[in-house]
Design a protein around this motif. Structure first.
Motif, PDB file in Angstrom:
ATOM      1  N   UNK A  62      -5.778   6.973 -16.297  1.00 48.95           N
ATOM      2  CA  UNK A  62      -5.512   7.591 -14.997  1.00 48.95           C
ATOM      3  C   UNK A  62      -6.702   7.303 -14.099  1.00 48.95           C
ATOM      4  N   UNK A  63      -6.420   6.870 -12.900  1.00 46.26           N
ATOM      5  CA  UNK A  63      -7.465   6.466 -11.955  1.00 46.26           C
ATOM      6  C   UNK A  63      -7.355   7.256 -10.659  1.00 46.26           C
TER       7      UNK A  63
ATOM      8  N   UNK B 170       0.822  -1.209   0.000  1.00 47.00           N
ATOM      9  CA  UNK B 170       0.000   0.000   0.000  1.00 47.00           C
ATOM     10  C   UNK B 170       0.858   1.261   0.000  1.00 47.00           C
ATOM     11  N   UNK B 171       0.638   2.073  -1.039  1.00 47.37           N
ATOM     12  CA  UNK B 171       1.310   3.369  -1.076  1.00 47.37           C
ATOM     13  C   UNK B 171       0.417   4.322  -0.300  1.00 47.37           C
ATOM     14  N   UNK B 172       0.989   4.922   0.729  1.00 43.48           N
ATOM     15  CA  UNK B 172       0.195   5.730   1.656  1.00 43.48           C
ATOM     16  C   UNK B 172      -0.505   6.885   0.931  1.00 43.48           C
ATOM     17  N   UNK B 173      -1.778   7.019   1.215  1.00 39.17           N
ATOM     18  CA  UNK B 173      -2.586   8.124   0.675  1.00 39.17           C
ATOM     19  C   UNK B 173      -2.546   8.214  -0.850  1.00 39.17           C
ATOM     20  N   UNK B 174      -2.497   7.079  -1.493  1.00 41.07           N
ATOM     21  CA  UNK B 174      -2.475   7.121  -2.963  1.00 41.07           C
ATOM     22  C   UNK B 174      -3.771   7.738  -3.473  1.00 41.07           C
ATOM     23  N   UNK B 175      -3.631   8.810  -4.233  1.00 41.22           N
ATOM     24  CA  UNK B 175      -4.793   9.547  -4.745  1.00 41.22           C
ATOM     25  C   UNK B 175      -5.005   9.239  -6.220  1.00 41.22           C
ATOM     26  N   UNK B 176      -3.873   9.242  -6.946  1.00 37.16           N
ATOM     27  CA  UNK B 176      -3.950   9.055  -8.390  1.00 37.16           C
ATOM     28  C   UNK B 176      -2.972   7.973  -8.840  1.00 37.16           C
ATOM     29  N   UNK B 177      -3.504   7.080  -9.664  1.00 31.33           N
ATOM     30  CA  UNK B 177      -2.653   6.022 -10.214  1.00 31.33           C
ATOM     31  C   UNK B 177      -2.681   6.123 -11.734  1.00 31.33           C
ATOM     32  N   UNK B 178      -1.489   6.092 -12.311  1.00 32.23           N
ATOM     33  CA  UNK B 178      -1.407   5.980 -13.766  1.00 32.23           C
ATOM     34  C   UNK B 178      -1.273   4.500 -14.088  1.00 32.23           C
ATOM     35  N   UNK B 179      -2.091   4.026 -15.020  1.00 31.17           N
ATOM     36  CA  UNK B 179      -1.898   2.650 -15.455  1.00 31.17           C
ATOM     37  C   UNK B 179      -1.984   2.547 -16.967  1.00 31.17           C
ATOM     38  N   UNK B 180      -1.079   1.730 -17.510  1.00 25.97           N
ATOM     39  CA  UNK B 180      -1.155   1.488 -18.951  1.00 25.97           C
ATOM     40  C   UNK B 180      -1.295   0.000 -19.220  1.00 25.97           C
ATOM     41  N   UNK B 181      -1.726  -0.332 -20.418  1.00 25.82           N
ATOM     42  CA  UNK B 181      -1.632  -1.705 -20.899  1.00 25.82           C
ATOM     43  C   UNK B 181      -1.137  -1.648 -22.333  1.00 25.82           C
ATOM     44  N   UNK B 182      -0.834  -2.833 -22.833  1.00 24.18           N
ATOM     45  CA  UNK B 182      -0.292  -2.952 -24.179  1.00 24.18           C
ATOM     46  C   UNK B 182      -0.559  -4.372 -24.627  1.00 24.18           C
TER      47      UNK B 182
END
Lengths: 393, 438
Positions: free
Chosen positions: A388-389, A365-377
């Protein structure tokens, strides 16, 4: 904020491993039930099922295509079902389809399951599938190319252009494996993280790729339950909301793919997804990158300007991407750390994105994670889908 | 497991590309309307959708863009090639191809290295364009025909059964009177390379020196008997002299080593027996096959003909109208049973009985006197060679007379001279015994 209206409200997953005795349907049951329960809904609330196509498993694909999942799970409220295949980018497209179903009032809640059991696929079929997947049968295959081979060529070129050293490439594996060691669903959970020396001392498969820089085929499965962001808000449950998205298609085959176009695509799709979400690069708490092999990670990092050109290798080596580092990166360790589960690693990456934003990521767990970038390919790197989530608020 | 190398899956609009490879030409597709160079070749121009496409001949010069040495984890069909170098090269014409780098040590390959195209024949329809260093000093072996023509493979040490690599040689059987020679490249379906040819010649000459051995069993290790000449030797056949030598030195010497080895050579066709493999079998004295063995001569598919005795021995081994079909059709799927019905084989056995029945045949023949087998082989060889009947009868008569007065028959004869009745008595009893067996 972006115009997206999709939220992941439930996840289910079996640990990646080797389950020759476990039927694929057994895994579909477990992950789907887990995800429905995690979402806090009733099974009959699921109104749509959009499954990730399992690779190299034609029988299962046929069964799922022809609607077996809702019947098997007794989803009495299901209004429609389909399967979606875009290789490693399948899950992203399942999410897009779900979004469309929800947006057009066809369904309020959609289940997205995936399963792959490599260990029961006859070895010749498996070799055959992976030798030909993303490899052109006229212009590449007759020479004896393999998946590892094309990635090895890409890696050599990248190292040549960026000045990245062998040790720096190996440190990408170290970083990914550090995250995997903390992930109860990884095949490397709790296992010793190899040192750079150990990665480089593993045998050469296809130069400059060593065995530990290649993926281990494994069995696994996961499921997502999704709904509209509005409904998630009403439910007041932990959720991951899609805020922005953009994508680029490059080419089906590596021979015909120009590195310049790939870099441009990385940059443009990422910028557009961030702009769509109204989030800046600096605000991203986790870069949940899925690129299957080590080479894509430093290439992506420097291309989008998260470090100076040629310095990405150092970022991994110096620990900035590790657990506790300032730039948490690929927090399930990508396919290298998770084990290769067909199209399952991108699914697992979405599960992780959701877990981090729901606060359910345990030791990772990344503390206080607000925004996550995720990609796929997908395929051999045919495309790049940036998303972006954010948290449910 | 499938070890057949894949050939390119050709599209209607790429036929011309592959046809040109057979003439050593590398073509690049070109759009006459927008002037684009196109790779991979398409049905319409991917830039402007024009159908006005043509081909231009490439200079074949390129630079290495990237490469990898394949060391492990490849499909079984490519394992025999390991290690090999896959590369992407940028042609002077501005297109990038995936290919192999050949004739170059892996440590000498580098990004930016100048390379030039050469062609590797992989099927009757096409050759694969591969690349070798432009700089001759970086090449492992030269492909200049003038230089290769004089190059004869030399084996560092004198050939001995202990250092055979492509075959196995063993004296065994009941009383150690059978010599087993086994083609031993199972991963290559026992394809014949220069090494195998040299070892076969050595082995068949070697066994001549062992008087106690009357029978040689020739078979293949693994699933095949022999699928003919190894494709690895084909590039070297580009030189006229090399090609002629392969036929007249290796080819003829292998046949002669078998036909003149003075033992009864029994061929055990345990699986595919094709092209040069079938020709080797034809040089043997007796041919036994398992039912599942497939046979044929495929040379005509490449525009040539069997060159290791096939056109001479097939018509002499079976009715001519059937032999012609085998050679002209190029079929490689004749079943053993079919071949037998056409008059070729000695006998065909069911697969599950093959080992047992074959052993019975060998044991029986091996129990005969080697000297008689040797004389029989020679007499019959002369006889079927087409001499007139009087000559044949004379060869027979004198051969048998010679045998009768050979030392080991004479030692048996002595006891009969002493008691003339004994021979008839003994023969009578043997007849009774063998009749009772039935």
């Amino acid at each position: 904020m972006g115009k997206k209206n999709l939220a992941i409200i439930g996840v289910g997953e079996v640990p990646t491993g080797t389950y020759p005795d476990r039927s694929q349907w057994d895994i579909i049951y477990e992950t789907s039930i887990q995800a429905v329960r995690d979402a806090g809904i009733h099974k009959n609330d699921v109104e749509g099922v959009i499954a990730v196509a399992p690779q190299a498993q034609p029988q299962l694909t046929a069964e799922i295509s022809f609607g077996k999942i809702p019947e098997e799970l007794g989803l009495k409220g299901c209004k429609d079902v389909c399967i979606c295949n875009a290789g490693g980018a399948s899950t992203s497209n399942c999410l897009r389809l779900a979004e469309q179903m929800i947006e057009s009032n066809q369904a309020k809640i959609v289940l997205i399951p995936h399963v792959t059991v490599h260990s029961t696929i006859p070895i010749p079929d498996l070799i055959n599938f992976f030798a030909k997947a993303g490899i052109d049968l006229q212009w590449e295959y007759p020479y004896g190319t393999t998946y590892n081979g094309i990635i090895a060529m890409m890696t050599r070129r990248y190292m040549h252009e960026s000045g990245t050293t062998e040790e720096e490439m190996a440190s990408v594996v170290v970083s990914l494996r550090k995250w995997a060691a903390l992930d109860p669903n990884s095949i490397f959970y709790g296992k010793e993280v190899p040192t750079i020396e150990k990665v480089l001392s593993s045998s050469m498969v296809s130069s400059p790729l060593h065995k530990r820089e290649c993926n281990v085929l494994a069995d696994g499965g996961a499921a997502l339950v999704v709904t509209s962001a509005e409904y998630a808000k009403q439910m007041k449950c932990p959720a991951a909301c899609k805020l922005g998205e953009s994508s680029r298609y490059f080419s089906a085959f590596t021979t015909t793919r120009s590195t310049e176009r790939v870099k441009e695509g990385f940059r443009d799709a990422t910028d557009e997804a961030l702009a769509d979400a109204g989030v800046s690069k600096e605000e991203i708490d986790i870069w949940n990158v899925y690129l299957a092999y080590p080479v894509g990670h430093p290439m992506f990092m420097e291309t989008i300007g998260l470090c100076k050109p040629g310095q990405a290798g150092k970022m991994f080596m110096e620990g900035h991407t590790w657990p506790g580092g300032r730039m948490p990166w690929a927090t399930i360790g990508d396919a290298i750390g998770r084990g290769h589960t067909g199209s399952g690693v991108s699914m697992a990456t979405y599960v992780e994105t959701a877990r981090q934003l729901m606060g359910k990521a345990g030791a990772r767990q990344v503390k206080d994670a607000e925004y996550v970038f995720q990609n796929t390919s997908g395929g051999s790197g045919m495309n790049f889908i940036a998303t972006v989530w954010g948290r449910n608020r | 497991m499938d070890t057949q190398k894949p050939t390119p899956v050709i599209q209607p609009w790429t036929k011309e590309f592959w046809k040109a490879t057979q003439q050593g030409k590398l073509l690049v597709q070109h759009c006459k309307d927008c002037n684009s160079k196109i790779f991979f070749p398409k049905k319409v121009c991917p830039e402007c959708w024009s159908e006005n496409l043509n081909w231009i001949e490439s200079t074949g010069k390129a630079k290495v863009y990237t490469y990898t040495e394949m060391i492990d984890m490849v499909e079984p069909k490519f394992m025999a090639d390991l290690p090999y170098i896959i590369a992407m090269v940028d042609l002077d014409e501005g297109i990038r191809m995936t290919t192999r780098i050949v004739n170059c040590k892996s440590e000498d390959v580098a990004i930016g290295m100048d390379v030039e195209v050469v062609f590797q024949e992989i099927s009757p329809e096409c050759s694969l364009p591969v690349f070798q260093p432009t700089d001759i000093s970086l090449r492992i072996k030269t492909t200049d025909p003038k230089e290769t023509e004089t190059k004869v493979p030399e084996f560092e040490t004198r050939l001995q059964p202990e250092n055979y690599q492509a075959i196995q040689y063993e004296i065994g059987g009941k009383n150690n009177v059978v010599c087993f020679i086994t083609l031993n490249r199972p991963d290559k379906y026992n394809a014949i390379n220069r090494r195998m040819a040299a070892e076969l010649i050595d082995a068949f000459r070697r066994v001549r020196e062992i008087p106690a051995v009357g029978v040689v069993v020739l078979t293949g290790a693994g699933k095949a008997f022999c699928t003919g000449g190894d494709l690895e030797i084909f590039p070297s056949l580009a030189g006229h002299q090399n090609s002629l030598n392969w036929l007249s030195h290796e080819g003829l010497d292998v046949q002669r080593a078998i036909t003149s080895c003075e033992k009864v050579v029994i061929c055990k066709i345990n699986g595919h027996c094709l092209a040069g493999g079938l020709e080797i079998a034809l040089a043997c004295d007796l041919l036994y096959a398992g039912e599942s063995a497939k046979m044929g001569t495929t040379e005509i598919n490449m525009g040539i003909l069997p060159g290791w005795g096939g056109t001479a021995r097939l018509p002499r081994s079976m009715p001519i109208f059937r032999a012609r079909e085998i050679i002209f059709s190029g079929r490689k799927d004749y079943t053993a049973r079919e071949m037998y019905d056409m008059g070729l084989l000695t006998r065909v056995f069911k697969d599950d009985e093959f080992e047992f029945q074959f052993e019975k045949v060998v044991n029986n023949i091996a129990s005969k006197k080697p000297i008689a087998l040797r004389m029989g082989k020679e007499i019959m060889a002369r006889s079927v060679d087409g001499c007139d009947i009087e000559t044949a009868l004379a060869v027979e008569r004198n051969g048998i007379q010679w045998l009768t007065y050979s030392p080991d028959i004479q030692s048996v004869m002595d006891q009969f001279r002493a008691s003339p009745d004994q021979l008839t008595q003994q023969q009578k009893q043997q007849n009774i015994r063998s009749d009772a067996k039935k």
